[in-house]
Enzyme design. Structure first.
Site: not given
Length: 599
Positions: A409, A427, A451
């Site tokens: 990121t 990111t 994620d």
């Protein structure tokens, strides 16, 4: 208008009630406060050095930019000098990073922005990526319900719908001062004319050459020569030109948001996804929009913390950590002493357990942010804390809320002459994202789908555990640890802070803030300071070499803490502090190419 999250300070006796009459033990020789910017660390071992380096902060009075790459920071500074405000500079930096820092800077990813105007009003913009419309909850599972390794990390299926371009367009439309064309031009110039690679740039591109050729057959993007079989490697100082990316940026410059989400770029991106069996379509792109959300604002002593609400988990987690910490005399105990570390680790353990259980996209699930930051709730989470021994993470779960339905990121901070401040974390997720380069457009796509909780209880690439609140759903935003934050002191702008680092973002921001507020460090010292991290599971505390003295390590181990010394580093902080005389101290992380520029 949604109400703002606002958390009142905890009373020390309220939280300490859970500790009963325990009295902490500390090793001798704690840090000594000698005023802002002068920090001395004394230890029984005179060779102990708490800082990664002795880099000094950059001082300016008219503007400051701190980012991950010297070229991008210079772009931001030039925009400020040309009369642009903090948002103009931030937009220019975001696009410049997409050129010079392809491992994390992006137009194929997403992020979060915290903005505080010089009038004291605060805003947050969520331009996090979304799952494609054809995404399904079990898309990464096999017929037996097991996770298919790697699908959410590399290749076309790993990408969510990008948000960065829309986010920058929204931010500029609302707060920008210079023209859109003017703030885009520096990135176009860097792509078309090329820029000199730093040593770190060259090493990164050489490291991923195998993935580039495997995942992008027939393409030559980011390779030194047009022949993919060539063994030549990039070297520091060589010029890298990105002609297709320059043309993509020109379309964004001339057409605004539509130059990415519609027309030629959208067609190229959708064709790339189809070529690799990805899910993103032109309709997904056209339908994407970033969201203005009300910021979380919470007091810590005489400071006000302004930070991101969900879809970021960072803001809620940071406030919880600060609330857990506030009653304890960290300043007296000293920087990274055993009792200081113990309180911080136990807070982190509980906060990350809550993150796993409760947090997700608030547009899809009920996120109990107010309760998670509530005094009584935090007190209930602390009742099993003891200075005598470590809590076992197996016995820690997300808290109980009645009625509730169950590392690459980059960050940059900007402050302009008028005192407007921007904190942005953006990111692609993993380094260079999914490693997919959009043919004809020349930019990396993200691997943000990792994620999500691809299966409840199964860790993602950062070891984070997720549950149903963060399950995959069409058009849903995946949970993030990004924690862009701005602090006020006595009602005035005080600090702009943030970092990359996957699951370690929250704890790195937390420690950096405490280094200044509690331990009297300058902004650059707080960034330089060695760091540690705990995230509930796995049940261990990792730390940078030198972060703990031998005596501290021994005392913590005697209480049952599992410690692991890192061979790498934590955090890539880029921060700005307003000093007592009104000048700005820009602090960039010496662990990488991060650079502060001010005037």
């Amino acid at each position: 208008m949604k109400r703002q999250f606002r958390v009142l300070p905890l009373l020390a006796l309220t939280l300490l009630a859970g500790c009963k009459s325990q009295s902490p033990t500390t090793t001798s020789g704690s840090g000594v406060r000698q005023g802002l910017g002068v920090y001395e660390y004394r230890d029984e071992d005179p060779s102990v050095q708490p800082f990664f380096s002795d880099r000094q902060g950059v001082i300016g009075r008219n503007g400051m930019v701190a980012s991950a790459h010297p070229e991008a920071s210079q772009v931001g500074l030039n925009i400020l000098k040309a009369g642009g405000n903090a948002v103009d500079a931030a937009v220019a930096v975001q696009f410049a990073l997409a050129v010079v820092y392809p491992g994390a800077g992006n137009i194929g990813g997403g992020g979060f922005m915290v903005y505080r105007g010089n009038d004291g009003k605060a805003y947050t913009l969520d331009y996090r990526e979304k799952a494609p419309g054809r995404a399904t909850q079990d898309m990464y599972l096999d017929s037996l319900g097991n996770v298919r390794p790697g699908l959410s990390i590399s290749g076309h299926l790993a990408s969510g719908v990008p948000g960065s371009v829309d986010g920058m367009a929204e931010a500029h439309k609302r707060f920008g001062k210079l023209s859109w064309a003017q703030v885009l031009q520096p990135a176009i110039d860097l792509a078309a004319k090329g820029f000199a690679l730093t040593e770190r740039d060259a090493l990164g591109l050489n490291r991923i050459k195998g993935d580039l050729t495997t995942i992008n057959p027939g393409k030559t993007y980011f390779l030194k020569n047009t022949n993919p079989a060539d063994t030549l490697k990039w070297q520091k100082g060589e010029i890298m030109v990105q002609a297709d990316l320059a043309r993509t940026l020109q379309r964004i410059q001339s057409q605004g948001r539509a130059g990415f989400y519609e027309g030629e770029t959208a067609r190229l991106l959708a064709e790339e996804m189809k070529r690799g069996n990805g899910l993103i379509t032109e309709d997904d792109l056209k339908d994407y929009h970033s969201v203005w959300r009300d910021p979380i604002q919470a007091t810590y002593k005489n400071y006000n913390v302004i930070t991101m609400p969900p879809t970021s988990s960072g803001g809620v987690a940071l406030v919880q950590l600060m609330r857990f910490t506030e009653p304890y005399p960290l300043r007296k105990w000293g920087w990274n002493r055993d009792s200081t570390v113990q309180v911080m680790v136990e807070a982190e353990r509980r906060v990350y357990a809550d993150r796993a259980k409760f947090l997700g996209d608030p547009d899809f699930v009920k996120v109990p942010s107010d309760t998670l930051m509530n005094v009584d709730y935090l007190k209930s989470r602390w009742t099993d804390f003891s200075f005598a021994k470590a809590t076992d993470s197996k016995n820690v779960r997300g808290g109980t809320i009645p009625g509730y339905e169950s590392l690459e990121t980059t960050h940059f901070s900007v402050v302009d002459k008028a005192g407007n401040a921007v904190s942005i974390t953006t990111t692609l997720n993993g380094g260079y994202g999914s490693r997919v380069v959009v043919g004809g457009a020349g930019f990396f796509m993200n691997n943000e789908m990792d994620d999500f909780s691809v299966k409840p209880g199964v860790p993602n690439m950062f070891g984070l555990i997720g549950n149903q609140a963060n399950a995959i759903a069409p058009q849903k935003r995946m949970l993030s640890s990004m924690t862009p934050t701005i602090l006020e002191k006595d009602g005035k702008l005080f600090m702009v802070v943030g970092t990359p680092g996957g699951s370690t973002i929250i704890t790195s921001v937390y420690q950096t803030i405490l280094n200044v507020i509690e331990h009297g460090m300058s902004m650059q010292q707080a960034v330089n300071a060695l760091k540690f991290h705990h995230q509930w599971l796995p049940d261990k505390t990792i730390f940078e070499n030198g972060a703990f003295s031998d005596a501290t390590v021994q005392n913590l181990q005697n209480r049952g803490y599992m410690l692991e010394k890192l061979t790498n580093t934590l955090g890539r902080m880029d921060c700005v502090l307003i000093r007592p005389d009104g000048s700005y101290e820009g602090a960039s992380d010496p662990r990488a190419d991060n650079t502060a520029r001010g005037y």
